[in-house]
Design an enzyme around this catalytic site. Structure first.
Site, PDB file in Angstrom:
ATOM      1  N   HIS A   1       0.522  -1.569   0.171  1.00  0.00           N
ATOM      2  CA  HIS A   1      -0.038   0.155   0.010  1.00  0.00           C
ATOM      3  C   HIS A   1       0.783   1.544   0.007  1.00  0.00           C
ATOM      4  O   HIS A   1       1.772   1.274   0.332  1.00  0.00           O
ATOM      5  CB  HIS A   1      -0.818  -0.041   1.512  1.00  0.00           C
TER       6      HIS A   1
ATOM      7  N   SER B   1     -10.385   6.701  -2.537  1.00  0.00           N
ATOM      8  CA  SER B   1     -11.793   7.794  -2.628  1.00  0.00           C
ATOM      9  C   SER B   1     -13.240   6.885  -3.409  1.00  0.00           C
ATOM     10  O   SER B   1     -13.867   7.991  -4.085  1.00  0.00           O
ATOM     11  CB  SER B   1     -11.276   9.047  -3.415  1.00  0.00           C
TER      12      SER B   1
ATOM     13  N   GLU C   1      -4.802   2.190  -7.160  1.00  0.00           N
ATOM     14  CA  GLU C   1      -4.577   2.865  -6.885  1.00  0.00           C
ATOM     15  C   GLU C   1      -3.767   4.485  -6.125  1.00  0.00           C
ATOM     16  O   GLU C   1      -2.617   4.106  -6.166  1.00  0.00           O
ATOM     17  CB  GLU C   1      -4.567   2.919  -4.823  1.00  0.00           C
TER      18      GLU C   1
HETATM   19  C1  PEP Z   1      -7.089   3.163   0.282  1.00  0.00           C
HETATM   20  O1  PEP Z   1      -6.003   3.557   1.440  1.00  0.00           O
HETATM   21  O2  PEP Z   1      -6.237   2.515   0.212  1.00  0.00           O
HETATM   22  C2  PEP Z   1      -8.185   3.620   0.048  1.00  0.00           C
HETATM   23  C3  PEP Z   1      -8.363   3.127  -1.107  1.00  0.00           C
HETATM   24  O3  PEP Z   1      -8.609   4.392   1.294  1.00  0.00           O
HETATM   25  P1  PEP Z   1      -9.888   5.642   0.782  1.00  0.00           P
HETATM   26  O4  PEP Z   1     -10.504   5.036   0.000  1.00  0.00           O
HETATM   27  O5  PEP Z   1      -9.875   5.800   2.314  1.00  0.00           O
HETATM   28  O6  PEP Z   1      -9.184   6.820  -0.091  1.00  0.00           O
END
Ligand code: PEP
Length: 264
Positions: free
Chosen positions: A109, A218, A179
């Site tokens: 991550h 998000s 991501e």
């Molecule tokens: C993440 O940190 O992998 C993530 C998807 O967080 P968020 O959906 O809160 O942006």
């Protein structure tokens, strides 16, 4: 790929909808969430083709697994060491998280890459360890805003994916979560389909054999359907919007509705 823990069924394409709780929830909160999710999801027959998963803190994996009972919801770990055991104070190993009930391991991550020095080499070692023990790696990749602004998003992400899969003979057990760093968290800018379609295609081209490519950053009830409709996206990996059971289930329902069977 066969032989992954907790997945005895023959392989059918699924839409993945899951959440990492990051460093949130007490044991009592984790148990309550798991009980309510098991009730809400039932045996999953109302939502064929959608595979939910939750990734609690390591302290809550066993409790969550136990509260889920016979629920088809899968449980993962947020990280695991590349060694099976040893003098690695503060770490947990793949056999340990498996023993607690995890069948997936989130690896790489962006918060771990940024704050804990997670390198591509370590991500790769963790992927190999996870597969060695029959668990499913969920490899997170993504570019920063600066890399994107320079036009280097595709190359950066492909490099991360290729590094993560180095030495993996059969990637069909591996999930990739794209991501973009600039889209994650409360200060992130939610991405639109046009922002991600090219990178998802680049991941697909560089790693055609993976089990699926998820999108994360998000994701919420308001944008999940359009992101799930992006060609090559097989699911969503959700943070804040799925820290309530209602949030996860709502997004899973959206996934069920917008689900398109991927072409062979
Ligand atoms: C993440 O940190 O992998 C993530 C998807 O967080 P968020 O959906 O809160 O942006």
């Amino acid at each position: 790929m066969t032989g992954l823990r907790g997945e005895g069924r023959s392989h059918v394409p699924v839409t993945w909808v899951g959440t990492s709780w990051k460093m949130t929830k007490t044991l009592a909160e984790a148990r309550r969430y798991a009980r309510r999710l098991a009730d809400a999801w039932g045996d999953g027959t109302a939502m064929p083709g959608v595979q939910p998963f939750v990734i609690p803190s390591a302290t809550a994996i066993a409790a969550v697994r136990s509260e889920l009972g016979s629920s088809p919801v899968l449980v993962g770990a947020q990280d695991a060491h590349w060694e099976d055991a040893g003098a690695w104070t503060g770490e947990v190993s793949v056999p340990q998280v498996a023993d607690a009930g995890a069948v997936m391991v989130e690896i790489g991550h962006s918060e771990r890459r940024e704050h804990f020095g997670e390198t591509d080499e370590r991500v790769n070692a963790k992927v190999l360890a996870t597969l060695r023990h029959g668990l499913r790696p969920l490899v997170c990749v993504g570019e920063t805003a600066a890399v994107r602004d320079e036009g280097g998003a595709d190359a950066h992400v492909v490099r991360q994916v290729e590094a993560a899969l180095r030495g993996v003979d059969d990637p069909s057990g591996v999930l990739v979560a794209y991501e973009p760093v600039w889209a994650i968290g409360s200060r992130g800018r939610p991405a639109g389909p046009e922002d991600i379609v090219g990178v998802v295609a680049a991941i697909r081209a560089s790693a055609p054999g993976v089990a699926g490519v998820l999108y994360g950053g998000s994701v919420a009830q308001g944008n999940a359907a359009e992101l799930l409709a992006v060609p090559g996206v097989d699911g969503v990996f959700v943070g804040r919007a799925a820290w309530s059971v209602e949030g996860l289930v709502e997004i899973a329902y959206l996934a069920g509705r917008s689900r398109q069977v991927p072409s062979p």
